[in-house]
Design a protein around this motif. Structure first.
Motif, PDB file in Angstrom:
ATOM      1  N   LYS A 237       0.740  -1.254   0.113  1.00 49.67           N
ATOM      2  CA  LYS A 237      -0.054  -0.114  -0.093  1.00 49.67           C
ATOM      3  C   LYS A 237       1.005   1.170  -0.157  1.00 49.67           C
ATOM      4  O   LYS A 237       0.369   2.316  -0.493  1.00 49.67           O
ATOM      5  N   SER A 238       1.941   1.180   0.573  1.00 49.93           N
ATOM      6  CA  SER A 238       2.889   2.314   0.379  1.00 49.93           C
ATOM      7  C   SER A 238       3.298   2.750  -0.743  1.00 49.93           C
ATOM      8  O   SER A 238       4.019   3.857  -0.673  1.00 49.93           O
ATOM      9  N   THR A 239       3.070   2.035  -1.757  1.00 55.73           N
ATOM     10  CA  THR A 239       3.333   2.571  -3.195  1.00 55.73           C
ATOM     11  C   THR A 239       2.100   3.325  -3.744  1.00 55.73           C
ATOM     12  O   THR A 239       2.242   3.995  -5.089  1.00 55.73           O
ATOM     13  N   LEU A 240       1.050   3.546  -3.186  1.00 54.75           N
ATOM     14  CA  LEU A 240       0.082   4.220  -3.699  1.00 54.75           C
ATOM     15  C   LEU A 240      -0.205   5.478  -3.000  1.00 54.75           C
ATOM     16  O   LEU A 240      -0.084   5.649  -1.595  1.00 54.75           O
ATOM     17  N   ASP A 251       9.424   9.250  -5.715  1.00 53.49           N
ATOM     18  CA  ASP A 251       8.894   8.759  -4.577  1.00 53.49           C
ATOM     19  C   ASP A 251       8.974   7.321  -4.196  1.00 53.49           C
ATOM     20  O   ASP A 251       9.194   6.900  -3.067  1.00 53.49           O
ATOM     21  N   LEU A 252       8.715   6.622  -5.506  1.00 53.72           N
ATOM     22  CA  LEU A 252       9.054   5.027  -5.258  1.00 53.72           C
ATOM     23  C   LEU A 252      10.262   4.923  -5.026  1.00 53.72           C
ATOM     24  O   LEU A 252      10.447   3.949  -4.527  1.00 53.72           O
ATOM     25  N   ILE A 253      11.240   5.451  -5.893  1.00 55.89           N
ATOM     26  CA  ILE A 253      12.465   5.259  -5.903  1.00 55.89           C
ATOM     27  C   ILE A 253      13.118   5.299  -4.262  1.00 55.89           C
ATOM     28  O   ILE A 253      13.649   4.555  -3.597  1.00 55.89           O
ATOM     29  N   ALA A 254      12.598   6.514  -3.719  1.00 52.92           N
ATOM     30  CA  ALA A 254      13.146   6.824  -2.413  1.00 52.92           C
ATOM     31  C   ALA A 254      12.405   5.893  -1.386  1.00 52.92           C
ATOM     32  O   ALA A 254      13.127   5.224  -0.523  1.00 52.92           O
ATOM     33  N   LYS A 257      14.427   2.630  -1.625  1.00 52.89           N
ATOM     34  CA  LYS A 257      15.813   2.935  -1.179  1.00 52.89           C
ATOM     35  C   LYS A 257      16.290   2.754   0.168  1.00 52.89           C
ATOM     36  O   LYS A 257      17.062   2.485   0.754  1.00 52.89           O
ATOM     37  N   ALA A 258      15.005   3.576   0.674  1.00 53.79           N
ATOM     38  CA  ALA A 258      15.063   3.592   2.244  1.00 53.79           C
ATOM     39  C   ALA A 258      15.321   2.290   3.057  1.00 53.79           C
ATOM     40  O   ALA A 258      15.513   2.074   3.974  1.00 53.79           O
ATOM     41  N   ALA A 259      14.586   1.247   2.162  1.00 58.04           N
ATOM     42  CA  ALA A 259      14.497  -0.079   2.712  1.00 58.04           C
ATOM     43  C   ALA A 259      15.744  -1.097   2.219  1.00 58.04           C
ATOM     44  O   ALA A 259      15.745  -2.153   2.389  1.00 58.04           O
ATOM     45  N   GLY A 260      16.513  -0.243   1.527  1.00 56.48           N
ATOM     46  CA  GLY A 260      17.839  -0.921   0.849  1.00 56.48           C
ATOM     47  C   GLY A 260      17.546  -1.501  -0.470  1.00 56.48           C
ATOM     48  O   GLY A 260      18.434  -2.457  -0.849  1.00 56.48           O
ATOM     49  N   ILE A 261      16.562  -1.179  -0.965  1.00 56.96           N
ATOM     50  CA  ILE A 261      16.289  -1.741  -2.389  1.00 56.96           C
ATOM     51  C   ILE A 261      16.495  -0.761  -3.269  1.00 56.96           C
ATOM     52  O   ILE A 261      15.718   0.315  -3.620  1.00 56.96           O
ATOM     53  N   ASP A 262      17.714  -0.785  -4.269  1.00 52.61           N
ATOM     54  CA  ASP A 262      18.148   0.356  -5.057  1.00 52.61           C
ATOM     55  C   ASP A 262      18.026  -0.303  -6.596  1.00 52.61           C
ATOM     56  O   ASP A 262      18.432   0.548  -7.176  1.00 52.61           O
ATOM     57  N   LEU A 288       9.984   0.916 -11.811  1.00 50.07           N
ATOM     58  CA  LEU A 288      11.275   1.546 -11.819  1.00 50.07           C
ATOM     59  C   LEU A 288      12.395   0.889 -12.665  1.00 50.07           C
ATOM     60  O   LEU A 288      13.415   0.999 -12.680  1.00 50.07           O
ATOM     61  N   GLY A 289      11.976  -0.281 -13.301  1.00 52.71           N
ATOM     62  CA  GLY A 289      12.816  -0.988 -14.277  1.00 52.71           C
ATOM     63  C   GLY A 289      13.755  -1.887 -13.493  1.00 52.71           C
ATOM     64  O   GLY A 289      14.840  -2.145 -14.289  1.00 52.71           O
TER      65      GLY A 289
END
Lengths: 321, 417
Positions: A237-240, A251-254, A257-262, A288-289
């Motif tokens: 849900k945090s993606t919406l 926003d999605l990248i950030a 990224k905050a969870a260590g997924i880049d 995000l590709g």
């Protein structure tokens, strides 16, 4: 002293790696290893769809699980796929077979060069599962309607009960793309740190932490609570946004990224039965590709498997009073 | 060109001075209050529609309930009263309203079905239509329902509109219905696994297509009409007809005070059934009762954790819910609009309640509730909405229930008041 040596060594390694990647991309051999191409058109707006409703290349598919919702009214020209019977194998636990999916997609009038737009209820969960299956079987251009059925309805846009009757399409499913689907052995490897892939658990925090075995009202559960070791928790849900549309790409990248997924390492998403995780799969891979697999076995498979490691911060014990 | 003859004109003058068409101040007042109640219900529906918590399905459900309350009350669409008139006295006029409702609804449903599921292919059923399994449980449920109607003096829908007419006996009866639902829920799992899970679900269009199913249904209704005429001893012609004079007071008389024609009543019930299915769900009056009972028992931890298969079955199946379901708004509409119609027509009268009448009503209610839960619906949900939807289970329920009503009336169970 040792600190400087270490950091120097680190810098040297990253320099060499960077130079290597740069020279590889110069001569055109692949981009960064963990990055598939994002589809800039992966999400379509209601306005775009409204002006493309009669575009013969655009094929609209609704995947909604609320009974009768599609029949009573759907977006003009939308063909219905049923998640429980059309998009999964009804006997074995598996996705729809290549032959069944080809038949289904052809009956919807979809061709090899069609632009497939999916939408549905529950914030596009099941539509996203549909998008994943389309990509799994080699469809070129697959998109989701931003905000799904709920936003379309809320905006007061037109619905019709008329069911389309398309001519048979010429789409044929390719062999399932192994790069998009993870099975248990690969996930266990990540859990045991024998692989550098990143696991994203998209369930609620309480499920992730093992406070509950399954959300209230759901029968399908695992006899162990918690999550797969090394997984990070980023709820779907945090993606919406509040209105159900996807957040901006930045926003999605950030967020991830905050969870260590880049996106530098391959990603595997999972949830309870795989349908919500396909939503996050869509965000990570199509918007995000990143290089992302969906682990559709998810917690109902992993949490029921014998002899696999589990993390359960809450320490709940199955059956203990 | 001929002009109306003097005799016709003078007849009309004579007719409009007929005492039936003269309204007293009290009658006018009652009609105005009745209209005001209906207006208030419509206002409530409008506000429900604007409330994001409820939305248009709730609003539409309330409007459907209002219409049904008025039609049931004005057309005396009470299955038990109609059956009793036919069985006891050979007066079959009321049966026409049921036959017309079935025929109109089946025609309407076939149009909606062709929209929802253009090709019946044996793989899918149309969404949420009341096409249920045919099992011994259905037979037992229909029989219990029939005896319950005789004992309590009405079916569930009948009790709902008769509360509005001031029938106090409807209260112990509906209380019994809740108990009956509870008993059926407690025994549900065993019954489901032994009787219902593997029972056949027969939907006629799978075998005959839509045209064939509609033709067969209309022919079957036609045969029932012929059989009915064969057994008819008397006809009740005392209802509003188009022959009544065309003046405001006479139209008011036909609309408010005179019983509506059975054919018009039946056609309206069939049309509303079609609209309800097109927009929300098939007509039924027990889903909210089942929901309330289930939620109540569940909150007391009296129910098994899982009711096997119940939520996947087609019919008036109750869910666990704290809020008023769409079906609840239908019920509210029926009760209150029926009261408004009864008041306007001067038929509202508190019926005194005896101890014996309460006891038989309660017992009858238990049978109604148990039967409706086991059959996944009642005279409205399974019989009307089922037959209209070409479900064979609707016919089975109707036949068994009618047979039970006949036996019950022969045993004089309806005299226990």
């Amino acid at each position: 002293m040792s600190y400087t040596v270490k950091s120097f060594r680190k810098k040297l390694v990253s320099f060499i790696a960077g130079a290597a990647i740069a020279s590889l991309s110069l001569i055109g051999i692949g981009a960064a290893p963990a990055s598939a191409a994002a589809n800039p058109n992966a999400v379509v707006s209601a306005d775009w769809l409204s002006t493309n409703l009669t575009n013969p290349k655009v094929k609209l598919i609704e995947v909604t699980v609320e009974e009768g919702a599609y029949a009573r009214g759907h977006i003009q020209g939308a063909f219905e796929f049923r998640w429980h019977t059309d998009l999964v194998d009804t006997v074995n636990r598996d996705v729809a077979s290549k032959a069944d999916f080809t038949k289904l997609v052809q009956s919807a009038g979809i061709n090899k060069d069609s632009i497939v737009v999916l939408y549905g209820d529950n914030s596009n969960w099941f539509a996203a599962w549909g998008a994943w299956i389309f990509k799994l079987y080699g469809a070129k251009d697959v998109r989701l309607l931003d905000g799904g059925r709920a936003k379309w309805e809320k905006d007061g846009r037109a619905l019709t009960p008329i069911v389309p009757n398309p001519a048979k399409g010429n789409f044929t499913a390719a062999t399932a793309d192994a790069k998009l689907r993870a099975f248990l052995p690969e996930v266990v490897k990540v859990a045991k740190k024998q692989s550098t892939s990143k696991l994203v658990d998209i369930r609620s925090t309480d499920e992730f932490n093992g406070k509950i075995f399954a959300p209230a009202g759901f029968d399908e559960l695992a006899v162990r609570a918690g999550h797969i070791p090394t997984a990070v928790n980023v709820g779907w849900k945090s993606t919406l946004n509040a209105d159900g549309t996807f957040k901006s790409k930045a926003d999605l990248i950030a967020l991830y990224k905050a969870a260590g997924i880049d996106g530098k390492k391959p990603v595997i998403t999972y949830c309870r039965i795989g349908e919500r995780a396909s939503h996050s799969w869509f965000v990570l891979s199509q918007i995000l590709g990143y290089n992302v697999k969906l682990y559709d076995g998810s917690w109902t498979e992993y949490g029921n498997s014998v002899g696999v490691p589990i993390e359960n911060p809450a320490g709940t014990v199955w059956g203990k009073k | 060109m001929s002009s109306p003859s003097n005799s016709v004109v003078s007849d009309l003058r004579k007719e409009v001075t007929d005492s039936r068409y003269i309204w007293t101040r009290g009658e006018i007042l009652k009609s105005v209050v009745g209209l005001a109640i209906v207006a208030a219900l419509i206002a409530l529906a409008t506000s429900l529609g604007n409330d994001p918590k409820f939305g248009s399905p709730a609003a539409l459900s309330l409007l459907i309930g209002i219409s049904l309350g008025i039609i049931f009350e004005r057309g005396r669409f009470c299955f038990f009263c109609i059956f009793r008139d036919a069985i006891e006295n050979g007066v079959t006029t009321g049966l026409i309203s049921i036959f017309v409702a079935l025929a109109t609804g089946a025609t309407g449903y076939s149009i909606v079905f062709a929209l929802f599921l253009p090709v019946p292919n044996g793989e899918y059923l149309p969404p949420a239509a009341h096409i249920g399994p045919i099992s011994w449980a259905l037979v037992a449920g229909a029989a219990a329902f029939g005896f319950g109607m005789v004992l309590s003096g009405a079916c569930i829908a009948g009790h709902l509109y008769r509360i509005g007419q001031g029938s106090l006996r409807a209260i112990p009866s509906l209380f019994g219905v809740v108990i009956g639902f509870g008993l059926a829920l407690l025994g549900w799992n065993d019954l489901y696994l032994s009787q219902i899970q593997q029972a056949p679900v027969v939907w006629l269009p799978d075998h005959l297509g839509y045209n064939g199913s509609l033709i067969l249904t209309l022919v079957a209704i036609g045969i029932l009409v012929l059989v009915t005429l064969r057994f008819t001893k008397k006809q009740d012609r005392n209802y509003a007809t188009i022959e009544n004079p065309f003046t405001i007071s006479a139209i008011g008389y036909s609309l408010f005070r005179k019983r509506w024609s059975p054919a018009i009543t039946g056609a309206l019930v069939g049309l509303i059934g079609t609209f309800a299915y097109l927009r929300i769900e098939p007509l039924g009056v027990t889903r909210q009762i089942g929901t309330t009972t289930r939620t109540l028992l569940d909150s007391q931890a009296l129910l098994p954790e899982t009711l096997n298969g119940l939520d996947a079955l087609a019919g008036c199946v109750g869910i666990i819910s704290e809020t008023i379901t769409n079906n609840g708004w239908i019920i509210l509409g029926i009760v209150v609009a029926s009261f408004a119609a009864a008041l306007a027509g001067g038929r509202f009268k508190i019926e005194p309640l005896s101890l014996k009448g309460s006891a038989s009503g309660l017992l009858g209610g238990v049978l109604l509730g148990w039967g409706a839960m086991i059959s996944l619906g009642c005279t409205i949900g399974v019989l009307l909405s089922g037959i209209q939807a070409f479900s064979l289970a609707g016919w089975v329920f109707g036949a068994v229930m009618f047979a039970a009503v006949m036996v019950g009336i022969k045993l004089k169970l309806h005299k226990l008041v």
